[in-house]
Design a protein around this motif. Structure first.
Motif, short mmCIF file in Angstrom:
data_model
loop_
_atom_site.label_atom_id
_atom_site.label_comp_id
_atom_site.label_asym_id
_atom_site.label_seq_id
_atom_site.Cartn_x
_atom_site.Cartn_y
_atom_site.Cartn_z
N VAL A 92 -46.64 -54.35 73.91
CA VAL A 92 -45.85 -53.91 75.05
C VAL A 92 -46.05 -52.40 75.20
O VAL A 92 -45.86 -51.66 74.24
CB VAL A 92 -44.35 -54.20 74.84
CG1 VAL A 92 -43.55 -53.78 76.06
CG2 VAL A 92 -44.13 -55.67 74.51
N GLY A 93 -46.45 -51.95 76.38
CA GLY A 93 -46.60 -50.52 76.58
C GLY A 93 -47.84 -50.19 77.38
O GLY A 93 -48.52 -51.08 77.92
N SER A 94 -48.15 -48.90 77.44
CA SER A 94 -49.24 -48.42 78.29
C SER A 94 -50.58 -48.37 77.58
O SER A 94 -51.62 -48.18 78.23
CB SER A 94 -48.90 -47.02 78.82
OG SER A 94 -48.70 -46.12 77.74
N GLY A 118 -47.46 -47.21 72.99
CA GLY A 118 -47.70 -46.36 74.14
C GLY A 118 -48.96 -45.53 73.96
O GLY A 118 -49.76 -45.75 73.05
N SER A 119 -49.10 -44.53 74.83
CA SER A 119 -50.31 -43.71 74.84
C SER A 119 -50.14 -42.36 74.17
O SER A 119 -51.08 -41.56 74.15
CB SER A 119 -50.77 -43.49 76.30
OG SER A 119 -50.95 -44.73 76.96
N GLY A 120 -48.95 -42.07 73.65
CA GLY A 120 -48.70 -40.79 73.00
C GLY A 120 -48.92 -40.86 71.50
O GLY A 120 -49.49 -41.82 70.97
N PRO A 121 -48.45 -39.83 70.77
CA PRO A 121 -48.65 -39.79 69.31
C PRO A 121 -48.09 -41.01 68.59
O PRO A 121 -48.71 -41.52 67.65
CB PRO A 121 -47.93 -38.51 68.89
CG PRO A 121 -47.94 -37.65 70.12
CD PRO A 121 -47.83 -38.59 71.27
N THR A 173 -52.65 -60.10 73.65
CA THR A 173 -51.93 -60.23 74.91
C THR A 173 -51.10 -58.97 75.13
O THR A 173 -50.55 -58.41 74.18
CB THR A 173 -51.00 -61.46 74.86
OG1 THR A 173 -51.79 -62.62 74.58
CG2 THR A 173 -50.27 -61.65 76.18
N ARG A 174 -50.99 -58.53 76.39
CA ARG A 174 -50.23 -57.31 76.69
C ARG A 174 -49.19 -57.58 77.75
O ARG A 174 -49.40 -58.35 78.69
CB ARG A 174 -51.14 -56.19 77.22
CG ARG A 174 -52.02 -55.52 76.21
CD ARG A 174 -52.81 -54.41 76.88
NE ARG A 174 -51.95 -53.34 77.36
CZ ARG A 174 -52.14 -52.66 78.50
NH1 ARG A 174 -53.13 -52.97 79.30
NH2 ARG A 174 -51.32 -51.70 78.83
N MET A 175 -48.03 -56.95 77.58
CA MET A 175 -47.09 -56.76 78.68
C MET A 175 -47.25 -55.30 79.07
O MET A 175 -46.70 -54.39 78.44
CB MET A 175 -45.66 -57.09 78.25
CG MET A 175 -45.43 -58.58 78.04
SD MET A 175 -43.69 -59.07 77.94
CE MET A 175 -43.28 -58.49 76.30
N ALA A 176 -48.06 -55.06 80.10
CA ALA A 176 -48.45 -53.70 80.47
C ALA A 176 -47.30 -52.95 81.13
O ALA A 176 -46.53 -53.52 81.91
CB ALA A 176 -49.66 -53.74 81.38
N VAL A 177 -47.23 -51.67 80.82
CA VAL A 177 -46.21 -50.78 81.37
C VAL A 177 -46.92 -49.53 81.88
O VAL A 177 -47.88 -49.06 81.24
CB VAL A 177 -45.17 -50.42 80.29
CG1 VAL A 177 -44.19 -49.38 80.80
CG2 VAL A 177 -44.43 -51.66 79.81
#
Length: 343
Positions: free
Chosen positions: A286-288, A261-264, A295-299
Motif C-alpha cells: 500500500v502506498g506510492s 511510500g517513496s520517502g526514507p 499486488t499494490r493498492m496504489a496511492v
C-alpha cells in the motif's frame, strides 16, 4: 462506515479552510511562545495511532523528544511525573475517556502546557486542557473510527508545522501542497482495488501489517480496523521489528499488508520486502512506491509527512469490504461502543 470514509476529502478541505486552519495556527503560535522542551502525547485506541504520528512529526520536524504517556501510570498507580517543561497533548475523538482527562489534569498541575485535540470542544478533555484544537470532523456514524482518525492526523500536522514556523503560519509551498489533499483523497477513494482484494482474505486466519517511520502508525491503525470490523487477528510491526523475530511467523498462509511510500521510511522497507519474499508470504503493498512482483493498492505520491492521510484510505475500504465479505456488520462491531471510558 462507508459514508464516514467517503466524507474524508471534505473533512480535509474543512480543516484547511481559513476558519479552522487559522484557529490551529493560533494554538501553534501559543505553543511556540512557551518553548516546551519535550512533548508527551496521551491517547487510546485509534487516537493512539494518530498520537504516534504526532510523535514522529515532533521529533523529526521540531527536534524535540516526544513519546506516548501510559495513562495507567497516573490513574492506577498514582504517579505524578515532573512535566513542568513539557507540552502534554491529549488526543481523543470524543474527549470523554476519564483516564486521558486525568493525565491532562495531573500534567497541568505539574506545570505542563496542556492541549486537547478532539472532535468535541465541549468534552471533559477539552475543558481540562489549557489549549484546544477542534478537528471538526462532524458526527461519525460508525463505531469504527475513520474520518475522525484522518482529521486528527491533519490537525496534528498543521499544529506541528505551525509550531515549527513559530507564528503558526505555514509557508506558501506547504500550504499549496496541502491544498491538493482533498482532490488526491477523492482519487484514492475511487480506486476499486480494495473491494477487489477483500475476497482474497475472506478465510484468512491471521494477518500482519507493517511499515516504517510515518507509515508505522498507518500499519497499526489498519490492523486495528481489521480486528474491529472483521474480527481478524492482525498484528502490526514496524518493518525493523518484523525482522527481529516476528518474520518467522510469515508464510503463504499469513497475508502481509506492507505500507511502502517513496520517502526514507519507504526506502528502508527495501530490506524487509525481500525477506518476506523468501518466506513466500502473500504480500500486498500500500502506498506510492513502485514495487515489482507484488499486488499494490496504489496511492498518489506526496511528501512522506502527508502520506498517512492517503495511505490509510484504501486500508479503511479494505476493512469495510472484508467485513461485509465475511458476513459481519462493520457499523456495529460486537462488544464495542463509540466512547470507551477507561480509568
Amino acid at each position: 462506515m462507508a459514508a464516514d470514509i467517503a466524507e474524508q476529502p471534505a473533512g480535509y478541505a474543512r480543516l484547511l479552510s481559513a476558519e479552522h486552519a487559522g484557529a490551529i495556527a493560533r494554538v501553534a503560535a501559543a505553543v511556540a511562545r512557551r518553548r516546551p522542551r519535550h512533548v508527551v502525547f496521551t491517547a487510546r485506541g485509534t487516537s493512539d495511532h494518530a498520537a504516534l504520528y504526532g510523535a514522529y512529526l515532533t521529533e523529526i520536524r521540531l527536534g524535540l523528544p516526544a513519546g506516548l504517556a501510559s495513562p495507567s501510570a497516573v490513574t492506577v498507580y498514582g504517579a505524578r511525573p515532573d512535566l513542568s517543561d513539557a507540552l502534554v497533548v491529549g488526543v481523543s475523538q470524543s474527549g470523554g475517556s476519564p483516564d486521558l482527562t486525568e493525565v491532562l489534569r495531573a500534567a497541568r498541575e505539574a506545570g505542563a502546557l496542556t492541549l486537547a485535540v478532539t472532535n468535541d470542544p465541549d468534552s471533559p478533555l477539552a475543558q481540562t486542557a489549557e489549549l484546544g484544537v477542534d478537528i471538526a470532523a462532524g458526527h461519525e456514524r460508525a463505531v469504527a473510527a475513520t474520518k475522525t482518525y484522518t482529521a486528527e492526523l491533519l490537525a496534528l500536522l498543521l499544529l506541528v508545522e505551525g509550531i515549527r514556523a513559530g507564528d503558526g503560519v505555514l509557508p506558501a509551498d506547504q500550504r499549496a501542497a496541502l491544498e491538493r489533499l482533498p482532490e488526491l483523497a477523492e482519487h484514492t477513494l475511487a480506486d476499486p482495488t480494495p473491494a477487489q482484494l477483500a475476497p482474497r482474505y475472506r478465510f484468512a486466519g491471521q494477518l500482519v501489517t507493517t511499515g516504517r517511520g510515518y507509515a508505522y502508525p498507518t500499519a497499526r491503525e489498519a490492523a486495528l480496523k481489521l480486528m474491529e470490523t472483521s474480527y481478524l487477528p492482525a498484528l502490526a510491526f514496524s518493518g525493523a521489528d518484523l525482522l527481529h523475530g516476528p518474520l518467522a511467523m510469515t508464510d503463504p498462509d499469513v497475508p502481509v499488508l506492507a505500507v511502502v511510500g517513496s520517502g526514507p521510511g519507504g526506502r528502508s522497507m527495501g530490506e524487509v520486502l525481500p525477506r518476506l519474499g523468501e518466506r513466500r508470504a502473500d504480500v500486498v503493498v500500500v502506498g506510492s512506491a513502485q514495487v515489482e512482483g507484488v499486488t499494490r493498492m496504489a496511492v498518489p505520491e506526496v511528501d512522506e509527512r502527508y502520506a498517512p492521510l492517503l495511505d490509510i484510505l484504501p486500508l479503511q475500504r479494505l476493512a469495510l469490504a472484508l467485513a461485509l465479505a465475511r458476513g459481519e456488520d462493520p457499523d456495529a462491531p460486537r462488544g464495542l461502543k463509540k466512547v470507551t471510558a477507561t480509568m
